[in-house]
Design a protein around this motif. Structure first.
Motif, short mmCIF file in Angstrom:
data_model
loop_
_atom_site.label_atom_id
_atom_site.label_comp_id
_atom_site.label_asym_id
_atom_site.label_seq_id
_atom_site.Cartn_x
_atom_site.Cartn_y
_atom_site.Cartn_z
N THR A 172 29.28 51.78 6.30
CA THR A 172 30.66 51.16 5.65
C THR A 172 30.93 49.85 6.24
O THR A 172 30.43 49.67 7.35
CB THR A 172 31.95 52.05 5.77
OG1 THR A 172 32.91 51.45 4.97
CG2 THR A 172 32.60 52.32 7.03
N LEU B 281 33.81 48.66 6.57
CA LEU B 281 35.07 48.76 7.22
C LEU B 281 35.11 48.17 8.62
O LEU B 281 34.48 48.59 9.22
CB LEU B 281 35.80 49.82 6.74
CG LEU B 281 36.13 50.32 5.42
CD1 LEU B 281 36.69 51.78 5.30
CD2 LEU B 281 36.99 49.67 4.63
N ARG C 147 41.22 51.76 -6.19
CA ARG C 147 40.49 51.54 -4.66
C ARG C 147 41.57 50.77 -3.83
O ARG C 147 41.85 51.32 -2.56
CB ARG C 147 39.15 51.10 -4.89
CG ARG C 147 38.34 51.14 -3.50
CD ARG C 147 37.43 49.78 -3.27
NE ARG C 147 37.90 48.70 -3.03
CZ ARG C 147 38.52 47.89 -1.99
NH1 ARG C 147 38.63 48.86 -0.95
NH2 ARG C 147 39.01 46.94 -1.83
N HIS C 148 41.92 49.75 -4.19
CA HIS C 148 42.66 48.97 -3.18
C HIS C 148 44.08 49.59 -2.89
O HIS C 148 44.43 49.56 -1.71
CB HIS C 148 43.00 47.32 -3.85
CG HIS C 148 43.85 46.60 -3.02
ND1 HIS C 148 43.31 46.14 -1.76
CD2 HIS C 148 45.24 46.20 -2.83
CE1 HIS C 148 44.39 45.33 -1.17
NE2 HIS C 148 45.40 45.71 -1.59
N GLU D 258 37.70 55.69 4.01
CA GLU D 258 38.74 55.22 5.16
C GLU D 258 39.07 56.09 6.20
O GLU D 258 39.36 55.39 7.59
CB GLU D 258 40.01 54.96 4.40
CG GLU D 258 41.21 54.48 5.10
CD GLU D 258 40.98 52.95 5.66
OE1 GLU D 258 41.68 52.47 6.66
OE2 GLU D 258 40.09 52.28 4.91
N THR E 137 37.44 56.81 -1.64
CA THR E 137 38.13 55.67 -0.76
C THR E 137 38.82 56.39 0.36
O THR E 137 38.95 55.89 1.40
CB THR E 137 39.28 55.07 -1.61
OG1 THR E 137 38.29 54.36 -2.79
CG2 THR E 137 39.80 53.94 -0.91
N THR F 116 44.73 52.67 -2.83
CA THR F 116 44.47 54.28 -2.14
C THR F 116 43.81 53.55 -0.71
O THR F 116 44.56 54.06 0.36
CB THR F 116 43.06 54.73 -2.81
OG1 THR F 116 43.76 55.26 -4.27
CG2 THR F 116 42.97 55.92 -1.74
N GLN F 117 43.08 52.42 -0.59
CA GLN F 117 42.63 52.23 0.65
C GLN F 117 44.07 51.57 1.71
O GLN F 117 44.06 52.03 2.71
CB GLN F 117 41.67 51.06 0.95
CG GLN F 117 40.90 50.85 2.02
CD GLN F 117 41.71 49.79 2.91
OE1 GLN F 117 42.32 48.78 2.04
NE2 GLN F 117 41.42 49.67 4.03
N GLY G 168 32.66 50.76 1.40
CA GLY G 168 33.79 50.00 1.58
C GLY G 168 33.95 48.80 1.14
O GLY G 168 34.89 47.75 1.30
#
Length: 187
Positions: free
Chosen positions: A185, A187, A116-117, A74, A70, A119-120, A104
């Motif tokens: 990704t 993102l 994950r959430h 990011e 992650t 950390t992101q 992502g």
């Protein structure tokens, strides 16, 4: 473009050689990341010490891989996404989890998605996360210690991600099957 040399245990600065030798014993080869970091033995030692400590952290094994991938996604670190995808698959993290992380996307597993959430969000917000994000993470079964373990993982990956961005670290053959580009990704 500034060229950074990729050292090995035989030609690295003297202070870096024992660290590279230990890394080779642990991994079976000297990664190009470690070879680039050897230019600064202190960076190499710091990174490897953080990696060792994160490995000992209280986070469950699959969550550690979620954190590594992650952060690297990011930060757009192509080298680290490939390396940690390979290592996650070797550790039997399900392929669909690795694929979703690389894209992502949210994860189906609620506990891994919470990791994950958080950390992101932590990386994107430079640590300025809302209490609600921490509470949601804790509600998924994690602890305050796990929150701080993620901070450790962010510190570790920031060192490697930034090094790779600056040095354009070549991808090791061991990671080639999981090659990744930022364009992959969502993102």
């Amino acid at each position: 473009m500034t060229q950074f040399r990729v050292y090995d245990e035989g030609d690295a600065p003297e202070a870096a050689r024992p660290i590279l030798e230990a890394a080779k014993k642990r991994m079976g080869f000297v990664t190009t990341l470690n070879g680039v970091m050897a230019e600064s033995p202190e960076l190499l030692a710091g990174y490897n010490a953080l990696a060792e400590q994160f490995g000992k952290s209280s986070l469950p094994g699959p969550a550690k891989h979620v954190v590594w991938i992650t952060i690297s996604v990011e930060n757009g670190c192509e080298y680290c996404v490939a390396a940690h995808s390979t290592l996650a698959l070797r550790a039997r993290v399900p392929a669909e989890v690795v694929e979703d992380l690389r894209a992502g996307k949210p994860l189906q597993d609620a506990a891994l998605e919470a990791a994950r959430h958080l950390t992101q969000t932590m990386v994107a917000q430079r640590g300025w996360i809302d209490d609600a994000d921490v509470e949601a993470f804790l509600a998924a079964g994690y602890t305050r210690r796990h929150v701080l373990d993620i901070v450790l993982g962010v510190g570790m990956k920031t060192l490697s991600n930034y090094t790779n961005h600056i040095a354009h670290t070549p991808l090791d053959p061991a990671w080639q099957d999981q090659e990744w580009t930022r364009e992959q990704t969502a993102l």
